[in-house]
Design an enzyme around this catalytic site. Structure first.
Site, PDB file in Angstrom:
ATOM      1  N   SER A 137       1.043  -1.041  -0.059  1.00 61.21           N
ATOM      2  CA  SER A 137      -0.022  -0.117  -0.199  1.00 61.21           C
ATOM      3  C   SER A 137       0.988   1.246   0.009  1.00 61.21           C
ATOM      4  O   SER A 137       2.165   1.050   0.393  1.00 61.21           O
ATOM      5  CB  SER A 137      -0.790  -0.051   1.322  1.00 61.21           C
ATOM      6  OG  SER A 137      -1.452   1.219   1.543  1.00 61.21           O
ATOM      7  N   TYR A 150      -1.079  -0.591  10.313  1.00 58.43           N
ATOM      8  CA  TYR A 150      -1.322  -0.888   9.061  1.00 58.43           C
ATOM      9  C   TYR A 150      -0.058  -0.527   8.245  1.00 58.43           C
ATOM     10  O   TYR A 150       0.449  -1.146   7.412  1.00 58.43           O
ATOM     11  CB  TYR A 150      -2.567  -0.354   8.407  1.00 58.43           C
ATOM     12  CG  TYR A 150      -2.827  -0.648   7.005  1.00 58.43           C
ATOM     13  CD1 TYR A 150      -3.488  -1.796   6.686  1.00 58.43           C
ATOM     14  CD2 TYR A 150      -2.576   0.243   5.897  1.00 58.43           C
ATOM     15  CE1 TYR A 150      -3.713  -2.317   5.391  1.00 58.43           C
ATOM     16  CE2 TYR A 150      -2.912  -0.113   4.693  1.00 58.43           C
ATOM     17  CZ  TYR A 150      -3.565  -1.395   4.312  1.00 58.43           C
ATOM     18  OH  TYR A 150      -3.788  -1.677   3.042  1.00 58.43           O
ATOM     19  N   LYS A 154       3.039  -2.804   6.069  1.00 55.48           N
ATOM     20  CA  LYS A 154       2.936  -2.587   4.547  1.00 55.48           C
ATOM     21  C   LYS A 154       4.601  -2.095   4.642  1.00 55.48           C
ATOM     22  O   LYS A 154       5.167  -2.488   3.373  1.00 55.48           O
ATOM     23  CB  LYS A 154       2.078  -1.769   4.329  1.00 55.48           C
ATOM     24  CG  LYS A 154       0.625  -2.215   4.181  1.00 55.48           C
ATOM     25  CD  LYS A 154       0.511  -3.643   3.373  1.00 55.48           C
ATOM     26  CE  LYS A 154      -1.001  -3.864   3.369  1.00 55.48           C
ATOM     27  NZ  LYS A 154      -1.052  -5.315   2.822  1.00 55.48           N
TER      28      LYS A 154
END
Length: 250
Positions: A137, A150, A154
């Site tokens: 991402s 998150y 990533k």
């Protein structure tokens, strides 16, 4: 970009980018192992993939990861492509009392599962001089409030990709990572949001892009198809951004 006689494992294949990728692979002649937690959704995707192998599994569990590889080899005899797409979101604020539990869940699914599956699949990919594509991402580059877990998962996935690309390059195995910006999938609803709340969130994301648009899953699937094809035979260890210009805006 024919994938005739290729065998591909796609995790998170029950919806979104994973489903679109599996369908596109099948259309190009690949034999596909569909991996996901939702059996009903997997069955729906399978109808568009010819005669795939359906594996209901939780990639964050080591025993399930081992079963994914074993069942694929048992059914198809080899592995040419591994797409580590399974991922979850979750709000993590470092001041929250329960942040570590959520952080661990995100890291286990988004990063550790890719490490485990890559470890288990690597010996088979060496034999076929295959491909690994990890789905990351732009959050790996650009942080936002409440996304410490998150974003960290990533960023770790990106660096893991580069490390493994270097290690496997002498064996002819290419490893790359794709960093999408906003893509309209069910990830927000999977975090517990209503359909209306998810729509509102995607509208906000649209405003954060330079092109004023949110991608659909098929766009990312097209990119994955290109990366695993022979047209990309010189590309390994690369982070490929497809974000509608999110990275251009402060």
């Amino acid at each position: 970009m024919s994938l005739g006689d290729k065998v591909a494992i796609v995790t998170g294949a029950s919806s979104g980018i994973g489903a679109a990728t599996a369908i596109k692979f099948a259309e190009e002649g690949a034999k596909v192992a569909l991996v996901g937690r939702n059996q009903e959704k997997l069955n729906k995707v399978a109808k568009k993939c010819g005669n795939p192998l359906i594996i209901a599994a939780d990639v964050s569990k080591d025993e399930d990861a081992k079963r994914i590889i074993e069942e694929t080899i048992k059914r198809f005899g080899k592995i040419d492509i591994l797409v580590n797409n399974a991922g979850i979101g979750g709000t993590t604020n470092i001041l929250d009392e329960g942040v570590i539990k959520v952080f661990d869940q995100i890291m286990n699914t988004n990063l550790r599962s890719a490490v485990v599956l890559t470890h288990l699949a690597a010996q088979h990919l060496v034999k076929t001089r295959g491909n690994i594509v990890n789905i990351s991402s732009v959050a790996a580059y650009k942080v936002a409030p409440g996304l410490v877990g998150y974003s960290t998962s990533k960023a770790g996935l990106d660096h893991f990709t580069r490390a493994v690309a270097l290690e496997l390059a002498p064996h002819g195995v290419r490893v790359n990572v794709i960093n999408p910006g906003p893509v309209k999938t069910d990830i927000i609803q999977n975090m517990g949001a209503t359909k209306e709340a998810a729509e509102a969130a995607f509208n906000d994301m649209l405003k954060a892009t330079a092109l004023l648009r949110v991608s659909d899953s098929e766009e990312i699937a097209d990119l994955i198809l290109f990366i695993v094809s022979d047209k990309s035979k010189a590309i390994t260890g690369s982070s490929i951004v497809s974000d509608n210009g999110v990275m251009l805006k402060l």
